[in-house]
Scaffold this motif. Structure first.
Motif, PDB file in Angstrom:
ATOM      1  N   ASP A   1      13.683   1.385   1.301  1.00  0.00           N
ATOM      2  CA  ASP A   1      14.381   1.793   0.079  1.00  0.00           C
ATOM      3  C   ASP A   1      13.481   2.646  -0.808  1.00  0.00           C
ATOM      4  O   ASP A   1      13.916   3.669  -1.353  1.00  0.00           O
ATOM      5  CB  ASP A   1      14.867   0.564  -0.694  1.00  0.00           C
ATOM      6  CG  ASP A   1      15.986  -0.169   0.027  1.00  0.00           C
ATOM      7  OD1 ASP A   1      16.614   0.430   0.913  1.00  0.00           O
ATOM      8  OD2 ASP A   1      16.221  -1.350  -0.303  1.00  0.00           O
ATOM      9  N   ALA A   2      12.220   2.221  -0.959  1.00  0.00           N
ATOM     10  CA  ALA A   2      11.280   2.971  -1.795  1.00  0.00           C
ATOM     11  C   ALA A   2      11.015   4.353  -1.211  1.00  0.00           C
ATOM     12  O   ALA A   2      10.919   5.348  -1.945  1.00  0.00           O
ATOM     13  CB  ALA A   2       9.967   2.199  -1.940  1.00  0.00           C
ATOM     14  N   LEU A   3      10.903   4.458   0.103  1.00  0.00           N
ATOM     15  CA  LEU A   3      10.705   5.754   0.740  1.00  0.00           C
ATOM     16  C   LEU A   3      11.892   6.669   0.476  1.00  0.00           C
ATOM     17  O   LEU A   3      11.724   7.843   0.120  1.00  0.00           O
ATOM     18  CB  LEU A   3      10.523   5.580   2.250  1.00  0.00           C
ATOM     19  CG  LEU A   3       9.153   5.123   2.739  1.00  0.00           C
ATOM     20  CD1 LEU A   3       9.244   4.690   4.191  1.00  0.00           C
ATOM     21  CD2 LEU A   3       8.126   6.235   2.583  1.00  0.00           C
TER      22      LEU A   3
ATOM     23  N   LYS B   1       4.146   5.695  -5.603  1.00  0.00           N
ATOM     24  CA  LYS B   1       4.143   5.749  -7.064  1.00  0.00           C
ATOM     25  C   LYS B   1       3.140   6.773  -7.575  1.00  0.00           C
ATOM     26  O   LYS B   1       3.403   7.494  -8.555  1.00  0.00           O
ATOM     27  CB  LYS B   1       3.835   4.367  -7.641  1.00  0.00           C
ATOM     28  CG  LYS B   1       4.945   3.353  -7.457  1.00  0.00           C
ATOM     29  CD  LYS B   1       4.538   1.982  -7.982  1.00  0.00           C
ATOM     30  CE  LYS B   1       5.638   0.959  -7.759  1.00  0.00           C
ATOM     31  NZ  LYS B   1       5.224  -0.401  -8.196  1.00  0.00           N
ATOM     32  N   GLU B   2       1.999   6.863  -6.912  1.00  0.00           N
ATOM     33  CA  GLU B   2       0.965   7.820  -7.330  1.00  0.00           C
ATOM     34  C   GLU B   2       1.402   9.260  -7.108  1.00  0.00           C
ATOM     35  O   GLU B   2       1.050  10.146  -7.892  1.00  0.00           O
ATOM     36  CB  GLU B   2      -0.333   7.543  -6.561  1.00  0.00           C
ATOM     37  CG  GLU B   2      -1.010   6.235  -6.945  1.00  0.00           C
ATOM     38  CD  GLU B   2      -2.204   5.935  -6.064  1.00  0.00           C
ATOM     39  OE1 GLU B   2      -2.364   6.626  -5.028  1.00  0.00           O
ATOM     40  OE2 GLU B   2      -2.966   5.011  -6.394  1.00  0.00           O
ATOM     41  N   ARG B   3       2.180   9.512  -6.066  1.00  0.00           N
ATOM     42  CA  ARG B   3       2.568  10.880  -5.726  1.00  0.00           C
ATOM     43  C   ARG B   3       3.820  11.348  -6.469  1.00  0.00           C
ATOM     44  O   ARG B   3       4.057  12.548  -6.581  1.00  0.00           O
ATOM     45  CB  ARG B   3       2.819  10.997  -4.208  1.00  0.00           C
ATOM     46  CG  ARG B   3       1.576  10.872  -3.353  1.00  0.00           C
ATOM     47  CD  ARG B   3       0.531  11.935  -3.671  1.00  0.00           C
ATOM     48  NE  ARG B   3       1.099  13.251  -3.863  1.00  0.00           N
ATOM     49  CZ  ARG B   3       1.354  14.125  -2.900  1.00  0.00           C
ATOM     50  NH1 ARG B   3       1.089  13.804  -1.640  1.00  0.00           N
ATOM     51  NH2 ARG B   3       1.853  15.307  -3.160  1.00  0.00           N
TER      52      ARG B   3
ATOM     53  N   ILE C   1       0.838  -1.205   0.000  1.00  0.00           N
ATOM     54  CA  ILE C   1       0.000   0.000   0.000  1.00  0.00           C
ATOM     55  C   ILE C   1       0.870   1.251   0.000  1.00  0.00           C
ATOM     56  O   ILE C   1       0.622   2.211  -0.744  1.00  0.00           O
ATOM     57  CB  ILE C   1      -0.942   0.000   1.216  1.00  0.00           C
ATOM     58  CG1 ILE C   1      -2.052  -1.035   1.040  1.00  0.00           C
ATOM     59  CG2 ILE C   1      -1.552   1.379   1.437  1.00  0.00           C
ATOM     60  CD1 ILE C   1      -2.973  -0.762  -0.132  1.00  0.00           C
ATOM     61  N   ILE C   2       1.894   1.264   0.825  1.00  0.00           N
ATOM     62  CA  ILE C   2       2.785   2.423   0.871  1.00  0.00           C
ATOM     63  C   ILE C   2       3.464   2.634  -0.477  1.00  0.00           C
ATOM     64  O   ILE C   2       3.545   3.770  -0.982  1.00  0.00           O
ATOM     65  CB  ILE C   2       3.835   2.255   1.989  1.00  0.00           C
ATOM     66  CG1 ILE C   2       3.144   2.261   3.351  1.00  0.00           C
ATOM     67  CG2 ILE C   2       4.880   3.375   1.922  1.00  0.00           C
ATOM     68  CD1 ILE C   2       4.059   1.929   4.508  1.00  0.00           C
ATOM     69  N   GLU C   3       3.942   1.566  -1.078  1.00  0.00           N
ATOM     70  CA  GLU C   3       4.608   1.680  -2.379  1.00  0.00           C
ATOM     71  C   GLU C   3       3.646   2.199  -3.447  1.00  0.00           C
ATOM     72  O   GLU C   3       4.035   2.994  -4.310  1.00  0.00           O
ATOM     73  CB  GLU C   3       5.179   0.326  -2.787  1.00  0.00           C
ATOM     74  CG  GLU C   3       6.388  -0.089  -1.947  1.00  0.00           C
ATOM     75  CD  GLU C   3       6.825  -1.515  -2.217  1.00  0.00           C
ATOM     76  OE1 GLU C   3       6.055  -2.265  -2.859  1.00  0.00           O
ATOM     77  OE2 GLU C   3       7.933  -1.883  -1.791  1.00  0.00           O
TER      78      GLU C   3
END
Length: 232
Positions: free
Chosen positions: A78-80, A56-58, A50-52
């Protein structure tokens, strides 16, 4: 037990956090994760996903704040880090494992604070964030207090989130089910608890979490929760 005692001595934590029991609870949570790794896997994977998706949307952001970063089991670190110029992780205790992970990302800042201000200082965010994430923490607020005191602390947390002119993502337990078994191992009864207040509107996702499988708390008890993710 010996490993937990060593961690208690080695983990940096402010005096208010130790005195209020947050360091002890953090170490116990890490131990429970090790025991319940299989039961928790789906919940942790769903949370990270959900966070990922929201990241991606933002697109790329200036500042992301995470309230309740904990051990980072449910955090796509890492994605953050890739998604923002600055990432602030807030918790009463930052375990040694999280401190080591943070060292590999130059844009991560660890902030020691208490989200309700009951036992320690409230978080002070110097730069207005673009995204604020409340991470599996709302149902944990005020657990040492009476049940009648907890709703006010949860509302305080929601108010704190809403002060930011930012996208707000809250992931947390919406309902808790405690199952009691008889001596034959058959379900005898169940008790339900609604976590209120909670963000209104339809969740963007929901799933079940096998929080405490039978035998974790007691051989005759199991606890599951319904988790919801809200963007508001």
């Amino acid at each position: 037990m010996l490993a937990e005692l060593i961690l208690y001595g080695l983990t940096p934590a402010p005096g208010w956090s130790r005195n209020a029991g947050y360091l002890r609870e953090s170490i116990a949570l890490g131990a429970r994760h090790n025991r319940c790794r299989d039961a928790w896997a789906s919940h942790l994977r769903q949370t990270r996903s959900i966070i990922e998706t929201v990241l991606k949307e933002r697109g790329h952001l200036d500042h992301i704040v995470v309230a309740g970063s904990g051990h980072g089991f449910d955090l796509p670190l890492d994605a953050l880090s890739r998604s923002a110029g600055k990432v602030t992780l807030i918790d009463a205790v930052h375990p040694l494992s999280m401190r080591l992970k943070a060292r590999t990302h130059s844009n991560l800042t660890l902030l020691e604070a208490e989200l309700t201000g009951t036992d320690g200082p409230l978080p002070e965010i110097s730069t207005n964030p673009d995204l604020v994430i409340s991470l599996n923490v709302i149902s944990q607020l005020g657990l040492r207090l009476s049940a009648t005191a907890r709703p006010a602390l949860r509302q305080h947390h929601l108010d704190w989130l809403q002060q930011f002119d930012a996208t707000r993502l809250l992931i947390g337990d919406r309902r808790r089910k405690t199952i009691y078994f008889d001596e034959a191992g058959e379900e005898e009864r169940a008790e339900f608890e609604e976590i209120d207040p909670f963000p209104t509107g339809e969740p963007i996702a929901q799933w079940s979490w096998d929080l405490a499988p039978k035998g974790e708390i007691d051989r005759a008890i199991a606890v599951t929760t319904e988790v919801e993710a809200h963007v508001f």
